[in-house]
Design a protein around this motif. Structure first.
Motif, PDB file in Angstrom:
ATOM      1  N   GLY A  99       0.673  -1.113   0.073  1.00 57.00           N
ATOM      2  CA  GLY A  99      -0.073   0.099  -0.085  1.00 57.00           C
ATOM      3  C   GLY A  99       0.838   1.035  -0.082  1.00 57.00           C
ATOM      4  O   GLY A  99       0.339   2.340   0.542  1.00 57.00           O
ATOM      5  N   ALA A 100       2.000   1.308  -0.574  1.00 57.94           N
ATOM      6  CA  ALA A 100       3.047   2.309  -0.548  1.00 57.94           C
ATOM      7  C   ALA A 100       3.867   2.322  -1.872  1.00 57.94           C
ATOM      8  O   ALA A 100       4.071   1.099  -2.433  1.00 57.94           O
ATOM      9  CB  ALA A 100       3.883   2.329   0.603  1.00 57.94           C
ATOM     10  N   GLY A 101       4.089   3.407  -2.421  1.00 54.68           N
ATOM     11  CA  GLY A 101       5.125   3.664  -3.628  1.00 54.68           C
ATOM     12  C   GLY A 101       6.327   4.094  -3.056  1.00 54.68           C
ATOM     13  O   GLY A 101       6.616   4.304  -1.887  1.00 54.68           O
ATOM     14  N   PRO A 102       7.119   4.863  -4.023  1.00 52.95           N
ATOM     15  CA  PRO A 102       8.163   5.446  -3.745  1.00 52.95           C
ATOM     16  C   PRO A 102       8.281   6.906  -3.043  1.00 52.95           C
ATOM     17  O   PRO A 102       9.120   7.271  -2.670  1.00 52.95           O
ATOM     18  CB  PRO A 102       8.986   5.357  -5.075  1.00 52.95           C
ATOM     19  CG  PRO A 102       8.026   5.580  -5.870  1.00 52.95           C
ATOM     20  CD  PRO A 102       6.906   4.581  -5.658  1.00 52.95           C
ATOM     21  N   TRP A 103       6.895   7.059  -3.099  1.00 53.03           N
ATOM     22  CA  TRP A 103       6.658   8.441  -2.320  1.00 53.03           C
ATOM     23  C   TRP A 103       5.258   8.503  -1.941  1.00 53.03           C
ATOM     24  O   TRP A 103       4.485   7.268  -2.568  1.00 53.03           O
ATOM     25  CB  TRP A 103       6.755   9.782  -2.888  1.00 53.03           C
ATOM     26  CG  TRP A 103       6.492   9.785  -4.380  1.00 53.03           C
ATOM     27  CD1 TRP A 103       5.289  10.168  -4.987  1.00 53.03           C
ATOM     28  CD2 TRP A 103       7.083   9.584  -5.477  1.00 53.03           C
ATOM     29  NE1 TRP A 103       4.939  10.036  -6.231  1.00 53.03           N
ATOM     30  CE2 TRP A 103       6.218   9.670  -6.673  1.00 53.03           C
ATOM     31  CE3 TRP A 103       8.372   9.158  -5.954  1.00 53.03           C
ATOM     32  CZ2 TRP A 103       6.732   9.257  -8.004  1.00 53.03           C
ATOM     33  CZ3 TRP A 103       8.794   8.767  -7.150  1.00 53.03           C
ATOM     34  CH2 TRP A 103       7.891   8.795  -8.262  1.00 53.03           C
ATOM     35  N   CYS A 112       7.770  11.273 -11.747  1.00 55.82           N
ATOM     36  CA  CYS A 112       6.419  11.081 -12.492  1.00 55.82           C
ATOM     37  C   CYS A 112       5.071  11.419 -11.827  1.00 55.82           C
ATOM     38  O   CYS A 112       5.202  11.598 -10.657  1.00 55.82           O
ATOM     39  CB  CYS A 112       6.405   9.820 -13.190  1.00 55.82           C
ATOM     40  SG  CYS A 112       6.174   8.471 -11.986  1.00 55.82           S
ATOM     41  N   HIS A 113       4.068  11.383 -12.503  1.00 53.66           N
ATOM     42  CA  HIS A 113       2.775  11.967 -11.843  1.00 53.66           C
ATOM     43  C   HIS A 113       2.160  10.588 -11.275  1.00 53.66           C
ATOM     44  O   HIS A 113       1.421   9.882 -12.100  1.00 53.66           O
ATOM     45  CB  HIS A 113       2.035  12.797 -13.010  1.00 53.66           C
ATOM     46  CG  HIS A 113       0.446  13.105 -12.254  1.00 53.66           C
ATOM     47  ND1 HIS A 113       0.805  14.155 -11.328  1.00 53.66           N
ATOM     48  CD2 HIS A 113      -0.731  12.625 -12.099  1.00 53.66           C
ATOM     49  CE1 HIS A 113      -0.500  14.387 -10.868  1.00 53.66           C
ATOM     50  NE2 HIS A 113      -1.355  13.551 -11.453  1.00 53.66           N
ATOM     51  N   TRP A 114       2.303  10.349  -9.947  1.00 53.38           N
ATOM     52  CA  TRP A 114       1.829   9.270  -9.381  1.00 53.38           C
ATOM     53  C   TRP A 114       1.778   9.850  -7.699  1.00 53.38           C
ATOM     54  O   TRP A 114       2.663  10.495  -7.352  1.00 53.38           O
ATOM     55  CB  TRP A 114       2.908   8.085  -9.542  1.00 53.38           C
ATOM     56  CG  TRP A 114       2.062   7.006  -8.708  1.00 53.38           C
ATOM     57  CD1 TRP A 114       1.108   6.060  -9.201  1.00 53.38           C
ATOM     58  CD2 TRP A 114       2.353   6.740  -7.414  1.00 53.38           C
ATOM     59  NE1 TRP A 114       0.957   5.044  -8.416  1.00 53.38           N
ATOM     60  CE2 TRP A 114       1.613   5.383  -7.005  1.00 53.38           C
ATOM     61  CE3 TRP A 114       3.208   7.076  -6.244  1.00 53.38           C
ATOM     62  CZ2 TRP A 114       1.554   4.771  -5.876  1.00 53.38           C
ATOM     63  CZ3 TRP A 114       2.981   6.510  -5.008  1.00 53.38           C
ATOM     64  CH2 TRP A 114       2.271   5.401  -4.936  1.00 53.38           C
ATOM     65  N   ALA A 207       1.700   4.298 -13.955  1.00 53.51           N
ATOM     66  CA  ALA A 207       2.516   5.593 -14.113  1.00 53.51           C
ATOM     67  C   ALA A 207       3.875   5.317 -13.777  1.00 53.51           C
ATOM     68  O   ALA A 207       4.801   5.488 -14.450  1.00 53.51           O
ATOM     69  CB  ALA A 207       1.794   6.723 -13.577  1.00 53.51           C
ATOM     70  N   LEU A 208       3.914   4.623 -12.433  1.00 51.85           N
ATOM     71  CA  LEU A 208       5.584   4.190 -12.022  1.00 51.85           C
ATOM     72  C   LEU A 208       5.883   3.048 -12.988  1.00 51.85           C
ATOM     73  O   LEU A 208       7.196   2.952 -13.208  1.00 51.85           O
ATOM     74  CB  LEU A 208       5.138   3.841 -10.548  1.00 51.85           C
ATOM     75  CG  LEU A 208       4.777   4.717  -9.723  1.00 51.85           C
ATOM     76  CD1 LEU A 208       4.482   4.182  -8.372  1.00 51.85           C
ATOM     77  CD2 LEU A 208       6.136   5.869  -9.579  1.00 51.85           C
ATOM     78  N   GLN A 209       5.117   2.368 -13.489  1.00 49.61           N
ATOM     79  CA  GLN A 209       5.710   0.973 -14.185  1.00 49.61           C
ATOM     80  C   GLN A 209       6.224   1.582 -15.601  1.00 49.61           C
ATOM     81  O   GLN A 209       7.104   0.926 -16.183  1.00 49.61           O
ATOM     82  CB  GLN A 209       4.814  -0.029 -14.522  1.00 49.61           C
ATOM     83  CG  GLN A 209       4.418  -0.773 -13.197  1.00 49.61           C
ATOM     84  CD  GLN A 209       3.259  -1.796 -13.654  1.00 49.61           C
ATOM     85  OE1 GLN A 209       2.002  -1.516 -13.672  1.00 49.61           O
ATOM     86  NE2 GLN A 209       3.657  -3.048 -13.606  1.00 49.61           N
ATOM     87  N   GLU A 210       5.526   2.634 -16.211  1.00 50.25           N
ATOM     88  CA  GLU A 210       6.234   3.330 -17.543  1.00 50.25           C
ATOM     89  C   GLU A 210       7.232   3.939 -17.071  1.00 50.25           C
ATOM     90  O   GLU A 210       8.047   4.051 -18.121  1.00 50.25           O
ATOM     91  CB  GLU A 210       4.887   4.257 -17.866  1.00 50.25           C
ATOM     92  CG  GLU A 210       3.744   3.611 -18.544  1.00 50.25           C
ATOM     93  CD  GLU A 210       2.670   4.572 -18.752  1.00 50.25           C
ATOM     94  OE1 GLU A 210       3.022   5.756 -18.953  1.00 50.25           O
ATOM     95  OE2 GLU A 210       1.597   4.083 -19.132  1.00 50.25           O
ATOM     96  N   ALA A 211       7.394   4.539 -16.077  1.00 49.05           N
ATOM     97  CA  ALA A 211       8.690   5.384 -15.554  1.00 49.05           C
ATOM     98  C   ALA A 211       9.877   4.741 -15.251  1.00 49.05           C
ATOM     99  O   ALA A 211      11.061   4.902 -15.454  1.00 49.05           O
ATOM    100  CB  ALA A 211       8.136   6.338 -14.602  1.00 49.05           C
ATOM    101  N   TYR A 212       9.682   3.528 -14.680  1.00 49.93           N
ATOM    102  CA  TYR A 212      10.662   2.708 -13.918  1.00 49.93           C
ATOM    103  C   TYR A 212      10.439   1.244 -14.186  1.00 49.93           C
ATOM    104  O   TYR A 212       9.570   0.515 -14.111  1.00 49.93           O
ATOM    105  CB  TYR A 212      10.644   2.741 -12.413  1.00 49.93           C
ATOM    106  CG  TYR A 212      10.777   4.140 -11.806  1.00 49.93           C
ATOM    107  CD1 TYR A 212      11.990   4.764 -11.639  1.00 49.93           C
ATOM    108  CD2 TYR A 212       9.401   4.905 -11.541  1.00 49.93           C
ATOM    109  CE1 TYR A 212      12.159   5.898 -11.105  1.00 49.93           C
ATOM    110  CE2 TYR A 212       9.688   6.080 -10.904  1.00 49.93           C
ATOM    111  CZ  TYR A 212      11.142   6.654 -10.704  1.00 49.93           C
ATOM    112  OH  TYR A 212      10.963   8.041 -10.301  1.00 49.93           O
TER     113      TYR A 212
END
Length: 248
Positions: A99-103, A112-114, A207-212
């Protein structure tokens, strides 16, 4: 199926170790240590002043050996900072963000916009400063949104005794500030990011998968649950953790 590596579980904002007990029960063959957030005001004061080391050190003292670290929500952000730490990073052999991302919040300074709309968190912070008890209940309701049996999950969340107010205030600050974009850009360890498909606090990974893109990073979306899958879908979550850790 079991793994030889031990696990360390770190709960979310305002939550106790007991909030991850249902997941531990589904992983009965694993060696798991549930961490408690420190109640020492000094380490929280230092974290509020921008020095996270004291808080990380207090957490590391509870299990000072290498392990797979799973952090839920704020715990995921803090566990990522542990993995990045020049001295303590060696304790984190694999990282799971639940339930958490890099921010946590979106922003113009993010790669990126996430993330959560920052206005939502700012409004919550203002409400917490004025009426902390009401804001705490609002947060529990917020977390239970997206769960098929929301009332049951809410009751489990309400059973948690929240942190002292000084720690809650600092935790909110950390939710706004902490980010591990560099770790996601150049992951030095296996990293699994897990969210419920209806999580109101953690956006879809697209969005994160596209950026990383990295062989070290895995993305999972759990079906039919929200921000607290350890209560609503503990078996589904446990299966994903075992499948991931068995490949390490």
């Amino acid at each position: 199926m079991t793994t030889t590596l031990p696990w360390v579980f770190l709960p979310g904002w305002g939550m106790t170790a007991a909030s991850l007990q249902p997941l531990r029960e589904q992983l009965s063959g694993e060696k798991i240590t549930l961490l408690e957030w420190p109640d020492d005001p000094e380490c929280w004061r230092q974290a509020e002043a921008g020095n996270l080391d004291a808080l990380l050190m207090r957490l590391a003292e509870q299990y000072p050996q290498p392990a797979l670290w799973l952090g839920w929500s704020l715990g995921g952000l803090v566990a990522a900072k542990m993995a990045e730490h020049h001295q303590l990073g060696q304790l984190v052999t694999g990282l799971v963000s639940l339930g958490a991302g890099p921010w946590f919040v979106a922003g113009k300074d993010r790669p990126c916009h996430w993330g959560l709309n920052p206005a939502e968190l700012k409004a919550f912070v203002r409400g917490f400063k004025k009426q902390p008890e009401q804001a705490w209940q609002h947060f529990l309701n917020w977390q239970s949104l997206g769960e098929p049996e929301g009332n049951r999950v809410l009751a489990r969340l309400q059973a948690q005794k929240p942190w002292p107010t000084f720690a809650l205030n600092t935790g909110l600050q950390l939710l706004q500030q902490l980010q591990a974009a560099e770790l996601l850009k150049n992951p030095s360890l296996p990293w699994l990011l897990v969210r419920g498909e209806d999580d109101p606090l953690c956006e879809p990974w697209s969005a994160l998968q596209e950026a990383y893109a990295s062989e070290n990073v895995s993305w999972v979306t759990l079906q039919a649950c929200g921000h607290a899958p350890q209560f609503s879908e503990p078996q589904q979550l446990a299966n994903q953790l075992l499948a991931w850790s068995s490949r390490l």
